[in-house]
Motif scaffolding. Structure first.
Motif, PDB file in Angstrom:
ATOM      1  N   ASP A 156      45.032  61.743  -9.081  1.00 30.98           N
ATOM      2  CA  ASP A 156      46.050  62.796  -9.117  1.00 30.98           C
ATOM      3  C   ASP A 156      46.794  62.718 -10.447  1.00 30.98           C
ATOM      4  O   ASP A 156      46.433  61.925 -11.341  1.00 30.98           O
ATOM      5  CB  ASP A 156      46.981  62.700  -7.909  1.00 30.98           C
ATOM      6  CG  ASP A 156      47.853  61.446  -7.902  1.00 30.98           C
ATOM      7  OD1 ASP A 156      47.899  60.720  -8.927  1.00 30.98           O
ATOM      8  OD2 ASP A 156      48.496  61.193  -6.864  1.00 30.98           O
ATOM      9  N   ALA A 157      47.840  63.512 -10.592  1.00 30.59           N
ATOM     10  CA  ALA A 157      48.554  63.583 -11.869  1.00 30.59           C
ATOM     11  C   ALA A 157      49.280  62.277 -12.202  1.00 30.59           C
ATOM     12  O   ALA A 157      49.633  62.044 -13.358  1.00 30.59           O
ATOM     13  CB  ALA A 157      49.549  64.741 -11.847  1.00 30.59           C
ATOM     14  N   GLN A 158      49.484  61.423 -11.203  1.00 28.18           N
ATOM     15  CA  GLN A 158      50.142  60.127 -11.411  1.00 28.18           C
ATOM     16  C   GLN A 158      49.122  58.999 -11.565  1.00 28.18           C
ATOM     17  O   GLN A 158      49.464  57.820 -11.460  1.00 28.18           O
ATOM     18  CB  GLN A 158      51.094  59.814 -10.255  1.00 28.18           C
ATOM     19  CG  GLN A 158      52.379  60.637 -10.252  1.00 28.18           C
ATOM     20  CD  GLN A 158      52.137  62.095  -9.876  1.00 28.18           C
ATOM     21  OE1 GLN A 158      51.445  62.367  -8.890  1.00 28.18           O
ATOM     22  NE2 GLN A 158      52.694  63.001 -10.659  1.00 28.18           N
ATOM     23  N   SER A 159      47.852  59.358 -11.767  1.00 28.23           N
ATOM     24  CA  SER A 159      46.761  58.399 -11.962  1.00 28.23           C
ATOM     25  C   SER A 159      46.422  57.601 -10.713  1.00 28.23           C
ATOM     26  O   SER A 159      45.823  56.528 -10.790  1.00 28.23           O
ATOM     27  CB  SER A 159      47.066  57.433 -13.121  1.00 28.23           C
ATOM     28  OG  SER A 159      47.146  58.129 -14.337  1.00 28.23           O
ATOM     29  N   VAL A 160      46.787  58.128  -9.528  1.00 32.97           N
ATOM     30  CA  VAL A 160      46.419  57.485  -8.269  1.00 32.97           C
ATOM     31  C   VAL A 160      44.980  57.870  -7.931  1.00 32.97           C
ATOM     32  O   VAL A 160      44.642  59.051  -7.863  1.00 32.97           O
ATOM     33  CB  VAL A 160      47.375  57.893  -7.138  1.00 32.97           C
ATOM     34  CG1 VAL A 160      46.907  57.324  -5.794  1.00 32.97           C
ATOM     35  CG2 VAL A 160      48.783  57.416  -7.452  1.00 32.97           C
ATOM     36  N   ILE A 161      44.140  56.884  -7.707  1.00 30.80           N
ATOM     37  CA  ILE A 161      42.702  57.096  -7.496  1.00 30.80           C
ATOM     38  C   ILE A 161      42.438  57.557  -6.072  1.00 30.80           C
ATOM     39  O   ILE A 161      43.018  57.042  -5.116  1.00 30.80           O
ATOM     40  CB  ILE A 161      41.942  55.795  -7.788  1.00 30.80           C
ATOM     41  CG1 ILE A 161      42.070  55.441  -9.278  1.00 30.80           C
ATOM     42  CG2 ILE A 161      40.477  55.899  -7.382  1.00 30.80           C
ATOM     43  CD1 ILE A 161      41.629  54.029  -9.601  1.00 30.80           C
ATOM     44  N   SER A 162      41.517  58.524  -5.923  1.00 29.47           N
ATOM     45  CA  SER A 162      41.159  59.004  -4.587  1.00 29.47           C
ATOM     46  C   SER A 162      39.682  58.754  -4.272  1.00 29.47           C
ATOM     47  O   SER A 162      39.356  58.043  -3.316  1.00 29.47           O
ATOM     48  CB  SER A 162      41.469  60.499  -4.450  1.00 29.47           C
ATOM     49  OG  SER A 162      40.791  61.254  -5.450  1.00 29.47           O
ATOM     50  N   VAL A 178      39.472  46.486  -0.963  1.00 32.84           N
ATOM     51  CA  VAL A 178      40.635  47.378  -0.926  1.00 32.84           C
ATOM     52  C   VAL A 178      40.138  48.798  -1.138  1.00 32.84           C
ATOM     53  O   VAL A 178      39.520  49.107  -2.167  1.00 32.84           O
ATOM     54  CB  VAL A 178      41.664  47.006  -2.005  1.00 32.84           C
ATOM     55  CG1 VAL A 178      42.830  47.992  -1.983  1.00 32.84           C
ATOM     56  CG2 VAL A 178      42.168  45.583  -1.808  1.00 32.84           C
ATOM     57  N   TRP A 179      40.388  49.655  -0.158  1.00 30.33           N
ATOM     58  CA  TRP A 179      40.035  51.071  -0.254  1.00 30.33           C
ATOM     59  C   TRP A 179      41.265  51.852  -0.706  1.00 30.33           C
ATOM     60  O   TRP A 179      42.371  51.581  -0.235  1.00 30.33           O
ATOM     61  CB  TRP A 179      39.570  51.602   1.099  1.00 30.33           C
ATOM     62  CG  TRP A 179      38.369  50.913   1.651  1.00 30.33           C
ATOM     63  CD1 TRP A 179      38.352  49.955   2.624  1.00 30.33           C
ATOM     64  CD2 TRP A 179      37.002  51.105   1.257  1.00 30.33           C
ATOM     65  NE1 TRP A 179      37.061  49.548   2.871  1.00 30.33           N
ATOM     66  CE2 TRP A 179      36.211  50.233   2.053  1.00 30.33           C
ATOM     67  CE3 TRP A 179      36.366  51.937   0.336  1.00 30.33           C
ATOM     68  CZ2 TRP A 179      34.826  50.171   1.936  1.00 30.33           C
ATOM     69  CZ3 TRP A 179      34.996  51.877   0.216  1.00 30.33           C
ATOM     70  CH2 TRP A 179      34.231  51.000   1.008  1.00 30.33           C
ATOM     71  N   PRO A 180      41.131  52.810  -1.606  1.00 27.58           N
ATOM     72  CA  PRO A 180      42.299  53.579  -2.043  1.00 27.58           C
ATOM     73  C   PRO A 180      42.974  54.306  -0.880  1.00 27.58           C
ATOM     74  O   PRO A 180      42.304  54.951  -0.064  1.00 27.58           O
ATOM     75  CB  PRO A 180      41.702  54.590  -3.033  1.00 27.58           C
ATOM     76  CG  PRO A 180      40.452  53.938  -3.525  1.00 27.58           C
ATOM     77  CD  PRO A 180      39.913  53.184  -2.347  1.00 27.58           C
ATOM     78  N   ASP A 181      44.251  54.174  -0.797  1.00 27.70           N
ATOM     79  CA  ASP A 181      45.037  54.894   0.214  1.00 27.70           C
ATOM     80  C   ASP A 181      45.410  56.246  -0.383  1.00 27.70           C
ATOM     81  O   ASP A 181      46.467  56.423  -0.975  1.00 27.70           O
ATOM     82  CB  ASP A 181      46.286  54.090   0.577  1.00 27.70           C
ATOM     83  CG  ASP A 181      47.067  54.714   1.726  1.00 27.70           C
ATOM     84  OD1 ASP A 181      46.554  55.684   2.332  1.00 27.70           O
ATOM     85  OD2 ASP A 181      48.181  54.245   2.017  1.00 27.70           O
ATOM     86  N   ALA A 182      44.493  57.193  -0.246  1.00 25.19           N
ATOM     87  CA  ALA A 182      44.672  58.524  -0.821  1.00 25.19           C
ATOM     88  C   ALA A 182      43.843  59.500  -0.006  1.00 25.19           C
ATOM     89  O   ALA A 182      42.905  59.110   0.695  1.00 25.19           O
ATOM     90  CB  ALA A 182      44.231  58.544  -2.282  1.00 25.19           C
ATOM     91  N   GLU A 183      44.197  60.772  -0.102  1.00 25.42           N
ATOM     92  CA  GLU A 183      43.452  61.789   0.640  1.00 25.42           C
ATOM     93  C   GLU A 183      42.071  61.947   0.016  1.00 25.42           C
ATOM     94  O   GLU A 183      41.935  62.250  -1.163  1.00 25.42           O
ATOM     95  CB  GLU A 183      44.209  63.116   0.611  1.00 25.42           C
ATOM     96  CG  GLU A 183      43.691  64.115   1.627  1.00 25.42           C
ATOM     97  CD  GLU A 183      44.565  65.350   1.709  1.00 25.42           C
ATOM     98  OE1 GLU A 183      44.879  65.767   2.836  1.00 25.42           O
ATOM     99  OE2 GLU A 183      44.924  65.897   0.649  1.00 25.42           O
TER     100      GLU A 183
END
Length: 257
Positions: A156-162, A178-183
């Motif tokens: 996303d725009a904050q560099s959070v990996i999905s 560790v799995w990314p906690d993202a949609e």
């Protein structure tokens, strides 16, 4: 082969699929007539049919269509695509009558060599649905490959990996995953690995990757594939946990279609 509702698909139906391109699908790696996580695939089809078309899907009927396409021995990839051949661009709001297209293709040998990926800010439309509308994902994959990488990694725009273009990503810390906690779209391979190996979910940003021991991509087509680089950051091309994940995944019993 390509069959629509158990019969060879005609040109008009293929044209409707190509030109309207509205629907959802699942792909299964079939080994000697068996599929790992078969129930997960059919649950996905049922869930996505409600999300996309607002109707139930007869998964017993779908299973029968898929069974017709599966060879008794050997390995292949079977894709089940659900779409409405009668839907056109001007009348997508009409009641839907989704049909079932089953296609097969050869399956590649595993494991595959490591991936080098390029990060890009992008979120798929309806990320929880495995939709056939892949333009955005393929556009970013093409751009990444033109830039010398193998694929794209979405943030996303904050560099959070999905997720990746058509795969999930996991990270290794000590002996845990560790799995990314993202949609994102939770793949069947990811779900089976979550059941087989100790794991947690956490928000992971691009800056966090350097603190992990390794990273990998996963889906039914690639199994468990090491990621050897993200942008300019190098990662190990091999790791004991990645090898263990491959072993655990291969040991998951398959269900007969």
């Amino acid at each position: 082969m390509a069959e629509l509702n158990g019969s060879p698909i005609g040109l008009a139906d293929l044209q409707a699929l190509a030109l309207t391109n509205f629907g959802h699908f699942t792909s299964m790696r079939v080994e000697d007539g068996r599929v790992r996580g078969l129930d997960l695939h059919f649950a996905r089809l049922q869930r996505d049919c409600q999300a996309v078309f607002g109707v139930d899907l007869d998964t017993d009927r779908v299973r029968e269509f898929a069974r017709r396409a599966v060879p008794a021995s050997g390995t292949c990839v079977v894709r089940i695509t659900v779409f409405d051949p009668g839907m056109d661009l001007g009348h997508v709001g009409d009641d839907a009558h989704p049909q079932v297209l089953v296609t097969t293709r050869p399956a590649g040998s595993l494991p595959l060599p490591p991936l080098r990926v390029q990060s890009v800010v992008f979120t798929r439309d309806m990320p929880l649905v495995k939709s056939i509308g892949l333009f955005g994902s393929l556009r970013h994959r093409r751009n990444a490959q033109r830039a010398g990488f193998d694929d794209a990694l979405f943030t996303d725009a904050q560099s959070v990996i999905s997720e990746g273009g058509t795969w999930n990503i996991g990270f290794v810390k000590d002996d845990r995953v560790v799995w990314p906690d993202a949609e994102c779209l939770v793949g069947t391979t990811m779900e089976l690995l979550r059941q087989a190996h100790p794991s947690t979910a956490a928000q992971v940003t691009l800056a966090d990757i350097a603190g992990y021991d390794a990273a990998f991509a996963t889906n039914v087509g690639i199994g468990v594939r090491a990621i050897s680089g993200v942008d300019g950051l190098a990662l190990p091309a091999t790791h004991p946990v990645i090898e263990q994940l491959r072993k655990e995944y291969n040991e998951v019993p398959g269900d007969l279609i």
